[in-house]
Design a protein around this motif. Structure first.
Motif, PDB file in Angstrom:
ATOM      1  N   ASP A   1      -5.367  -1.443   4.174  1.00 45.55           N
ATOM      2  CA  ASP A   1      -5.840  -1.354   2.798  1.00 45.55           C
ATOM      3  C   ASP A   1      -7.203  -1.998   2.565  1.00 45.55           C
ATOM      4  O   ASP A   1      -7.600  -2.221   1.420  1.00 45.55           O
TER       5      ASP A   1
ATOM      6  N   SER B   1      -0.627  -3.001   2.345  1.00 45.58           N
ATOM      7  CA  SER B   1      -0.205  -2.622   3.695  1.00 45.58           C
ATOM      8  C   SER B   1       0.372  -3.835   4.411  1.00 45.58           C
ATOM      9  O   SER B   1       0.010  -4.975   4.101  1.00 45.58           O
TER      10      SER B   1
ATOM     11  N   ASN C   1      -5.346   5.935  -1.684  1.00 43.60           N
ATOM     12  CA  ASN C   1      -4.397   4.865  -1.976  1.00 43.60           C
ATOM     13  C   ASN C   1      -2.989   5.437  -2.030  1.00 43.60           C
ATOM     14  O   ASN C   1      -2.057   4.904  -1.414  1.00 43.60           O
TER      15      ASN C   1
ATOM     16  N   ALA D   1       1.851   1.673   3.191  1.00 45.31           N
ATOM     17  CA  ALA D   1       1.611   0.653   2.171  1.00 45.31           C
ATOM     18  C   ALA D   1       2.702   0.756   1.114  1.00 45.31           C
ATOM     19  O   ALA D   1       3.318   1.808   0.936  1.00 45.31           O
TER      20      ALA D   1
END
Length: 166
Positions: free
Chosen positions: A60, A77, A135, A144
């Protein structure tokens, strides 16, 4: 960018990690991303800056030429000292390293306490030209966890992604 190839590679890696007990398989459902990402925004994203990813720190966090270090908003993550953390970094490297990302920078705080820009990152699908929320993609593929931090402008609930690997 070879999105389909990278997604196939990451799925193979996820399956291998799941088989090794590093990841639990979740339901295989629709993972088609919607473009929106900020509170009050349902359509195409507004990106404020674009640049080439020069280094991936972990799943991330990465560096963008001309901007500096970016921390992806509202995702977390696993740490790099775990197999899942290494898999998250591999996925991010496969998707981002050397590629142009389009960033929606947090308008509330801008940077976190470590000086990293808080952003929602978008990658372009070369076949359609559509911007895909990275994301959300990171979370959808199990690299994540979504964490809705209230100190930024973003609302991950609007990303429209269903995890396929937990």
């Amino acid at each position: 960018m070879k999105i389909r190839s990278a997604l196939a590679t990451s799925l193979v890696l996820a399956v291998l990690l799941a088989g090794a007990g590093c990841l639990d398989r979740g339901p295989e459902e629709d993972v088609s991303p919607r473009a929106g990402g900020s509170k009050g925004r349902a359509e195409a994203p507004t990106t404020e800056v674009s640049g080439v990813v020069t280094k991936v720190v972990d799943g991330d966090t990465f560096d963008v030429e001309g901007l500096g270090r970016v921390r992806l908003a509202d995702v977390d993550s696993p740490e790099m000292d775990t197999p899942a953390g290494k898999a998250a970094k591999f996925f991010a490297e496969t998707m981002l390293l050397g590629e142009t990302v389009h960033l929606d920078v947090d308008d509330l705080g801008g940077k976190d306490r470590y000086g990293r820009w808080i952003c929602v990152a978008y990658v372009e699908d070369p076949e359609t030209g559509t911007l895909i929320n990275f994301n959300g993609m990171l979370a959808a593929f199990g690299y994540a966890e979504v964490k809705d931090f209230r100190d930024n402008e973003f609302d991950p609930g609007g990303w429209g992604l269903t995890p396929i690997v937990r």
